[in-house]
Design a protein around this motif. Structure first.
Motif, PDB file in Angstrom:
ATOM      1  N   HIS A  93       0.840  -1.199   0.000  1.00  0.00           N
ATOM      2  CA  HIS A  93       0.000   0.000   0.000  1.00  0.00           C
ATOM      3  C   HIS A  93       0.880   1.257   0.000  1.00  0.00           C
ATOM      4  O   HIS A  93       0.608   2.214  -0.729  1.00  0.00           O
ATOM      5  N   ASN A  94       1.959   1.240   0.802  1.00  0.00           N
ATOM      6  CA  ASN A  94       2.872   2.384   0.816  1.00  0.00           C
ATOM      7  C   ASN A  94       3.610   2.533  -0.509  1.00  0.00           C
ATOM      8  O   ASN A  94       3.780   3.645  -1.011  1.00  0.00           O
ATOM      9  N   LEU A  95       4.067   1.432  -1.071  1.00  0.00           N
ATOM     10  CA  LEU A  95       4.790   1.502  -2.344  1.00  0.00           C
ATOM     11  C   LEU A  95       3.877   1.908  -3.496  1.00  0.00           C
ATOM     12  O   LEU A  95       4.328   2.528  -4.461  1.00  0.00           O
ATOM     13  N   HIS A  96       2.615   1.567  -3.404  1.00  0.00           N
ATOM     14  CA  HIS A  96       1.678   1.906  -4.475  1.00  0.00           C
ATOM     15  C   HIS A  96       1.493   3.412  -4.592  1.00  0.00           C
ATOM     16  O   HIS A  96       1.317   3.927  -5.686  1.00  0.00           O
ATOM     17  N   TRP A  97       1.541   4.120  -3.483  1.00  0.00           N
ATOM     18  CA  TRP A  97       1.312   5.562  -3.504  1.00  0.00           C
ATOM     19  C   TRP A  97       2.578   6.376  -3.412  1.00  0.00           C
ATOM     20  O   TRP A  97       2.525   7.602  -3.369  1.00  0.00           O
ATOM     21  N   GLU A  98       3.737   5.727  -3.402  1.00  0.00           N
ATOM     22  CA  GLU A  98       5.010   6.435  -3.303  1.00  0.00           C
ATOM     23  C   GLU A  98       5.484   6.868  -4.683  1.00  0.00           C
ATOM     24  O   GLU A  98       5.641   6.044  -5.581  1.00  0.00           O
ATOM     25  N   PRO A  99       5.727   8.164  -4.899  1.00  0.00           N
ATOM     26  CA  PRO A  99       6.274   8.577  -6.198  1.00  0.00           C
ATOM     27  C   PRO A  99       7.760   8.231  -6.282  1.00  0.00           C
ATOM     28  O   PRO A  99       8.548   8.623  -5.444  1.00  0.00           O
ATOM     29  N   ARG A 100       8.125   7.458  -7.268  1.00  0.00           N
ATOM     30  CA  ARG A 100       9.519   7.084  -7.516  1.00  0.00           C
ATOM     31  C   ARG A 100       9.641   6.712  -8.980  1.00  0.00           C
ATOM     32  O   ARG A 100       8.726   6.941  -9.751  1.00  0.00           O
ATOM     33  N   CYS A 101      10.724   6.144  -9.385  1.00  0.00           N
ATOM     34  CA  CYS A 101      10.969   5.746 -10.779  1.00  0.00           C
ATOM     35  C   CYS A 101      10.845   6.950 -11.702  1.00  0.00           C
ATOM     36  O   CYS A 101      10.045   6.964 -12.629  1.00  0.00           O
ATOM     37  N   GLY A 102      11.621   7.981 -11.411  1.00  0.00           N
ATOM     38  CA  GLY A 102      11.586   9.174 -12.251  1.00  0.00           C
ATOM     39  C   GLY A 102      10.376  10.052 -11.961  1.00  0.00           C
ATOM     40  O   GLY A 102       9.889  10.745 -12.844  1.00  0.00           O
ATOM     41  N   GLY A 103       9.887  10.042 -10.744  1.00  0.00           N
ATOM     42  CA  GLY A 103       8.748  10.874 -10.377  1.00  0.00           C
ATOM     43  C   GLY A 103       7.400  10.235 -10.626  1.00  0.00           C
ATOM     44  O   GLY A 103       6.375  10.804 -10.293  1.00  0.00           O
ATOM     45  N   GLU A 104       7.366   9.052 -11.253  1.00  0.00           N
ATOM     46  CA  GLU A 104       6.100   8.372 -11.518  1.00  0.00           C
ATOM     47  C   GLU A 104       5.908   7.236 -10.527  1.00  0.00           C
ATOM     48  O   GLU A 104       6.857   6.641 -10.052  1.00  0.00           O
ATOM     49  N   ARG A 105       4.665   6.942 -10.271  1.00  0.00           N
ATOM     50  CA  ARG A 105       4.346   5.781  -9.446  1.00  0.00           C
ATOM     51  C   ARG A 105       4.315   4.552 -10.339  1.00  0.00           C
ATOM     52  O   ARG A 105       3.777   4.596 -11.442  1.00  0.00           O
ATOM     53  N   PRO A 106       4.858   3.424  -9.870  1.00  0.00           N
ATOM     54  CA  PRO A 106       4.767   2.213 -10.682  1.00  0.00           C
ATOM     55  C   PRO A 106       3.397   1.572 -10.596  1.00  0.00           C
ATOM     56  O   PRO A 106       3.125   0.604 -11.282  1.00  0.00           O
ATOM     57  N   GLY A 107       2.529   2.103  -9.768  1.00  0.00           N
ATOM     58  CA  GLY A 107       1.201   1.523  -9.597  1.00  0.00           C
ATOM     59  C   GLY A 107       0.265   1.869 -10.736  1.00  0.00           C
ATOM     60  O   GLY A 107       0.668   2.354 -11.789  1.00  0.00           O
ATOM     61  N   TRP A 108      -1.013   1.660 -10.514  1.00  0.00           N
ATOM     62  CA  TRP A 108      -2.016   1.859 -11.540  1.00  0.00           C
ATOM     63  C   TRP A 108      -2.156   3.318 -11.913  1.00  0.00           C
ATOM     64  O   TRP A 108      -2.163   4.188 -11.069  1.00  0.00           O
ATOM     65  N   ASP A 109      -2.272   3.576 -13.190  1.00  0.00           N
ATOM     66  CA  ASP A 109      -2.551   4.910 -13.705  1.00  0.00           C
ATOM     67  C   ASP A 109      -3.785   4.774 -14.582  1.00  0.00           C
ATOM     68  O   ASP A 109      -3.743   4.169 -15.654  1.00  0.00           O
ATOM     69  N   SER A 110      -4.888   5.329 -14.146  1.00  0.00           N
ATOM     70  CA  SER A 110      -6.172   5.079 -14.810  1.00  0.00           C
ATOM     71  C   SER A 110      -6.229   5.643 -16.219  1.00  0.00           C
ATOM     72  O   SER A 110      -7.040   5.202 -17.022  1.00  0.00           O
ATOM     73  N   GLU A 111      -5.383   6.600 -16.550  1.00  0.00           N
ATOM     74  CA  GLU A 111      -5.444   7.180 -17.889  1.00  0.00           C
ATOM     75  C   GLU A 111      -4.620   6.404 -18.901  1.00  0.00           C
ATOM     76  O   GLU A 111      -4.918   6.399 -20.086  1.00  0.00           O
TER      77      GLU A 111
END
Length: 138
Positions: free
Chosen positions: A101-119
């Protein structure tokens, strides 16, 4: 975020090493091939070696928020603070959910989250459907 990773690694090292030692000594080594231990190992790989892997993130998020927390209820894990075995079992089943849950909302990897992006993500990734589709087919 960095402290979360360090704390998880230290918590797993302090709680799982005695369990590995005692299970190997008692010849219970096949219990260590369980799904929850696989998830813990993949979580450590995701945190330390492949932090920007989207497929691994999706798989771990689905595992950590699906069958692993339900095992707490299925096997009646409890927080008995004077029992190292029960605390270790509770940690093995609850920590992946908290960390993912913490990693899903953490911005990383060049400022992007590796989690779901609805767009940008297709609806199957957004809903987490691939594990739900392929599990009944086994």
């Amino acid at each position: 975020a960095r402290q979360c990773r360090r704390r998880l690694t230290m918590c797993l090292a302090r709680s799982e090493m005695p369990r590995w030692y005692s299970y190997l000594r008692q010849r219970f080594q096949y219990f260590l091939l369980d799904f929850c231990y696989l998830t813990q190992g993949l979580l450590l790989v995701h945190i330390h070696l492949l932090p920007c892997s989207r497929p691994l993130h999706f798989a771990l998020f689905s595992m950590a928020s699906g069958p692993i927390p339900w095992a707490v209820f299925a096997w009646r894990n409890s927080l008995v603070f004077h029992s190292v075995d029960k605390i270790t079992s509770a940690a093995i089943h609850v920590l992946p959910l908290v960390v993912m849950h913490n990693l899903h909302w953490e911005p990383r990897c060049g400022g992007e989250r590796p989690g779901w992006d609805s767009e940008r993500a297709p609806w199957t990734e957004w809903l987490g459907a691939p594990p739900l589709v392929f599990c009944p087919l086994r």
